[in-house]
Design a protein around this motif. Structure first.
Motif, PDB file in Angstrom:
ATOM      1  N   VAL A  54     -19.547  25.563 -17.319  1.00  0.00           N
ATOM      2  CA  VAL A  54     -18.839  25.078 -16.112  1.00  0.00           C
ATOM      3  C   VAL A  54     -19.547  24.002 -15.395  1.00  0.00           C
ATOM      4  O   VAL A  54     -20.582  23.517 -15.600  1.00  0.00           O
ATOM      5  CB  VAL A  54     -18.544  26.121 -15.312  1.00  0.00           C
ATOM      6  CG1 VAL A  54     -19.786  26.897 -14.683  1.00  0.00           C
ATOM      7  CG2 VAL A  54     -17.588  26.161 -13.990  1.00  0.00           C
ATOM      8  N   ILE A  55     -18.625  23.331 -14.903  1.00  0.00           N
ATOM      9  CA  ILE A  55     -19.204  22.136 -14.077  1.00  0.00           C
ATOM     10  C   ILE A  55     -18.971  22.268 -12.533  1.00  0.00           C
ATOM     11  O   ILE A  55     -17.995  22.790 -12.381  1.00  0.00           O
ATOM     12  CB  ILE A  55     -18.263  20.837 -14.349  1.00  0.00           C
ATOM     13  CG1 ILE A  55     -18.219  20.564 -15.899  1.00  0.00           C
ATOM     14  CG2 ILE A  55     -18.769  19.378 -13.538  1.00  0.00           C
ATOM     15  CD1 ILE A  55     -19.600  19.967 -16.423  1.00  0.00           C
ATOM     16  N   LEU A  56     -19.903  21.950 -11.721  1.00  0.00           N
ATOM     17  CA  LEU A  56     -19.692  21.902 -10.408  1.00  0.00           C
ATOM     18  C   LEU A  56     -20.082  20.600 -10.024  1.00  0.00           C
ATOM     19  O   LEU A  56     -21.239  20.003  -9.917  1.00  0.00           O
ATOM     20  CB  LEU A  56     -21.012  22.711  -9.989  1.00  0.00           C
ATOM     21  CG  LEU A  56     -21.374  23.240  -8.294  1.00  0.00           C
ATOM     22  CD1 LEU A  56     -19.876  23.704  -7.808  1.00  0.00           C
ATOM     23  CD2 LEU A  56     -22.325  23.886  -8.119  1.00  0.00           C
ATOM     24  N   LEU A  81     -12.593  22.915 -19.897  1.00  0.00           N
ATOM     25  CA  LEU A  81     -13.806  22.851 -19.183  1.00  0.00           C
ATOM     26  C   LEU A  81     -13.598  23.257 -17.921  1.00  0.00           C
ATOM     27  O   LEU A  81     -13.180  22.565 -17.195  1.00  0.00           O
ATOM     28  CB  LEU A  81     -14.826  21.881 -19.610  1.00  0.00           C
ATOM     29  CG  LEU A  81     -16.140  22.006 -19.230  1.00  0.00           C
ATOM     30  CD1 LEU A  81     -16.887  23.243 -19.523  1.00  0.00           C
ATOM     31  CD2 LEU A  81     -17.058  20.804 -19.294  1.00  0.00           C
ATOM     32  N   PRO A  82     -14.026  24.396 -17.373  1.00  0.00           N
ATOM     33  CA  PRO A  82     -13.701  24.708 -15.715  1.00  0.00           C
ATOM     34  C   PRO A  82     -14.617  23.563 -14.979  1.00  0.00           C
ATOM     35  O   PRO A  82     -15.605  23.436 -15.161  1.00  0.00           O
ATOM     36  CB  PRO A  82     -14.090  26.079 -15.506  1.00  0.00           C
ATOM     37  CG  PRO A  82     -14.383  26.524 -17.055  1.00  0.00           C
ATOM     38  CD  PRO A  82     -14.631  25.593 -17.843  1.00  0.00           C
ATOM     39  N   VAL A  83     -13.844  23.080 -13.868  1.00  0.00           N
ATOM     40  CA  VAL A  83     -14.649  22.231 -12.890  1.00  0.00           C
ATOM     41  C   VAL A  83     -14.431  22.737 -11.691  1.00  0.00           C
ATOM     42  O   VAL A  83     -13.277  22.922 -11.008  1.00  0.00           O
ATOM     43  CB  VAL A  83     -14.106  20.674 -13.208  1.00  0.00           C
ATOM     44  CG1 VAL A  83     -15.045  19.952 -11.987  1.00  0.00           C
ATOM     45  CG2 VAL A  83     -14.388  20.330 -14.580  1.00  0.00           C
ATOM     46  N   VAL A  84     -15.428  22.949 -10.986  1.00  0.00           N
ATOM     47  CA  VAL A  84     -15.400  23.506  -9.581  1.00  0.00           C
ATOM     48  C   VAL A  84     -15.904  22.341  -8.443  1.00  0.00           C
ATOM     49  O   VAL A  84     -16.773  21.836  -8.913  1.00  0.00           O
ATOM     50  CB  VAL A  84     -16.240  24.827  -9.220  1.00  0.00           C
ATOM     51  CG1 VAL A  84     -16.310  25.121  -7.697  1.00  0.00           C
ATOM     52  CG2 VAL A  84     -15.752  25.924 -10.070  1.00  0.00           C
ATOM     53  N   MET A  85     -14.829  21.910  -7.693  1.00  0.00           N
ATOM     54  CA  MET A  85     -15.156  20.741  -6.940  1.00  0.00           C
ATOM     55  C   MET A  85     -15.783  21.301  -5.646  1.00  0.00           C
ATOM     56  O   MET A  85     -15.654  22.470  -4.998  1.00  0.00           O
ATOM     57  CB  MET A  85     -14.091  20.160  -6.250  1.00  0.00           C
ATOM     58  CG  MET A  85     -13.105  19.744  -7.385  1.00  0.00           C
ATOM     59  SD  MET A  85     -13.977  18.633  -8.609  1.00  0.00           S
ATOM     60  CE  MET A  85     -14.185  16.942  -7.505  1.00  0.00           C
ATOM     61  N   LEU A  86     -16.975  20.515  -5.163  1.00  0.00           N
ATOM     62  CA  LEU A  86     -17.896  20.774  -4.153  1.00  0.00           C
ATOM     63  C   LEU A  86     -17.269  19.895  -2.847  1.00  0.00           C
ATOM     64  O   LEU A  86     -17.061  18.895  -2.949  1.00  0.00           O
ATOM     65  CB  LEU A  86     -19.229  20.613  -4.150  1.00  0.00           C
ATOM     66  CG  LEU A  86     -19.957  21.374  -5.006  1.00  0.00           C
ATOM     67  CD1 LEU A  86     -21.472  20.743  -5.116  1.00  0.00           C
ATOM     68  CD2 LEU A  86     -20.043  22.967  -4.165  1.00  0.00           C
ATOM     69  N   THR A  87     -16.968  20.686  -1.687  1.00  0.00           N
ATOM     70  CA  THR A  87     -16.499  20.003  -0.560  1.00  0.00           C
ATOM     71  C   THR A  87     -17.643  20.120   0.613  1.00  0.00           C
ATOM     72  O   THR A  87     -18.411  20.964   0.541  1.00  0.00           O
ATOM     73  CB  THR A  87     -15.308  20.678   0.051  1.00  0.00           C
ATOM     74  OG1 THR A  87     -15.472  21.872   0.565  1.00  0.00           O
ATOM     75  CG2 THR A  87     -14.056  20.996  -1.105  1.00  0.00           C
ATOM     76  N   SER A  88     -17.465  19.246   1.644  1.00  0.00           N
ATOM     77  CA  SER A  88     -18.442  19.073   2.700  1.00  0.00           C
ATOM     78  C   SER A  88     -18.528  20.483   3.488  1.00  0.00           C
ATOM     79  O   SER A  88     -19.251  20.965   4.042  1.00  0.00           O
ATOM     80  CB  SER A  88     -18.348  17.893   3.510  1.00  0.00           C
ATOM     81  OG  SER A  88     -18.573  16.790   2.591  1.00  0.00           O
ATOM     82  N   GLY A 102      -6.426  19.809 -12.418  1.00  0.00           N
ATOM     83  CA  GLY A 102      -7.489  20.436 -13.379  1.00  0.00           C
ATOM     84  C   GLY A 102      -8.656  20.956 -12.590  1.00  0.00           C
ATOM     85  O   GLY A 102      -9.613  21.571 -13.471  1.00  0.00           O
ATOM     86  N   ALA A 103      -8.930  20.844 -11.377  1.00  0.00           N
ATOM     87  CA  ALA A 103      -9.956  21.378 -10.529  1.00  0.00           C
ATOM     88  C   ALA A 103      -9.452  22.800 -10.573  1.00  0.00           C
ATOM     89  O   ALA A 103      -8.544  23.333 -10.428  1.00  0.00           O
ATOM     90  CB  ALA A 103     -10.069  20.880  -9.118  1.00  0.00           C
ATOM     91  N   SER A 104     -10.536  23.781 -10.922  1.00  0.00           N
ATOM     92  CA  SER A 104     -10.493  25.157 -10.996  1.00  0.00           C
ATOM     93  C   SER A 104     -10.442  25.636  -9.735  1.00  0.00           C
ATOM     94  O   SER A 104      -9.944  26.815  -9.617  1.00  0.00           O
ATOM     95  CB  SER A 104     -11.548  25.814 -11.766  1.00  0.00           C
ATOM     96  OG  SER A 104     -11.633  25.006 -13.261  1.00  0.00           O
ATOM     97  N   TYR A 105     -11.410  25.322  -8.815  1.00  0.00           N
ATOM     98  CA  TYR A 105     -11.637  25.885  -7.592  1.00  0.00           C
ATOM     99  C   TYR A 105     -12.240  24.794  -6.533  1.00  0.00           C
ATOM    100  O   TYR A 105     -12.835  23.812  -7.093  1.00  0.00           O
ATOM    101  CB  TYR A 105     -12.430  26.736  -7.950  1.00  0.00           C
ATOM    102  CG  TYR A 105     -12.517  27.800  -6.462  1.00  0.00           C
ATOM    103  CD1 TYR A 105     -11.739  28.937  -6.196  1.00  0.00           C
ATOM    104  CD2 TYR A 105     -13.895  27.740  -5.840  1.00  0.00           C
ATOM    105  CE1 TYR A 105     -11.881  29.709  -4.971  1.00  0.00           C
ATOM    106  CE2 TYR A 105     -14.069  28.687  -4.680  1.00  0.00           C
ATOM    107  CZ  TYR A 105     -13.177  29.497  -4.391  1.00  0.00           C
ATOM    108  OH  TYR A 105     -13.227  30.129  -3.236  1.00  0.00           O
ATOM    109  N   PHE A 106     -12.172  24.861  -5.173  1.00  0.00           N
ATOM    110  CA  PHE A 106     -12.965  24.159  -4.301  1.00  0.00           C
ATOM    111  C   PHE A 106     -13.746  25.143  -3.457  1.00  0.00           C
ATOM    112  O   PHE A 106     -13.268  25.987  -3.183  1.00  0.00           O
ATOM    113  CB  PHE A 106     -11.838  23.501  -3.204  1.00  0.00           C
ATOM    114  CG  PHE A 106     -11.164  22.370  -3.988  1.00  0.00           C
ATOM    115  CD1 PHE A 106     -11.370  21.011  -3.960  1.00  0.00           C
ATOM    116  CD2 PHE A 106     -10.017  22.649  -4.920  1.00  0.00           C
ATOM    117  CE1 PHE A 106     -11.005  20.130  -4.507  1.00  0.00           C
ATOM    118  CE2 PHE A 106      -9.243  21.514  -5.399  1.00  0.00           C
ATOM    119  CZ  PHE A 106      -9.650  20.407  -5.303  1.00  0.00           C
TER     120      PHE A 106
END
Length: 129
Positions: A54-56, A81-88, A102-106
């Motif tokens: 997974v990608i963060l 490939l799962p990608v979790v996006m980091l937010t502020s 395509g982002a899996s989750y925020f």
């Protein structure tokens, strides 16, 4: 002896040296190995080299939205490939999640403040599986 393999997380964020120890320590008990990368241009090379599960991926890099083009680049080459996006922040109306196909989750970085959110890493680990 049957050893359980740690799930690999490729952590792509501009301030990786300030965050890697906390993230590694926070996710290790949940079965994750964290691989740091601070340059989004190196994402595909790191994926090929480390074969993460997974990608963060951070959205902002030094104030610029590098998350969007990096996500698109990753999804072109590795669509599954799962990608979790980091937010502020927890609620950020400036982020249109539809602009990140395509982002899996925020996931909000605030959730990793264990004083305020004692189960933050457990929540992140759940989203990474």
């Amino acid at each position: 002896m049957n050893e359980t393999r740690l799930k690999k997380v490729l952590f792509i964020v501009d301030e990786v040296k300030h965050e890697i120890d906390f993230l590694s320590d926070g996710l290790a008990p949940h079965g994750f190995e964290v691989i740091p990368e601070e340059n989004p241009d190196n994402a595909l090379e790191q994926i090929k080299k480390n074969r993460p599960d997974v990608i963060l991926l951070d959205i902002l890099f030094h104030g610029k939205d590098m998350g969007k083009p990096t996500l698109a680049m990753i999804k072109r080459k590795y669509p599954d490939l799962p990608v979790v996006m980091l937010t502020s922040t927890l609620i950020d109306s400036s982020i249109n999640t539809n602009e990140y196909p395509g982002a899996s989750y925020f996931f909000a970085k605030q959730m990793l403040d264990l004083k305020k959110y004692p189960h933050g890493y457990a929540e992140l680990a759940k989203q990474l599986t």
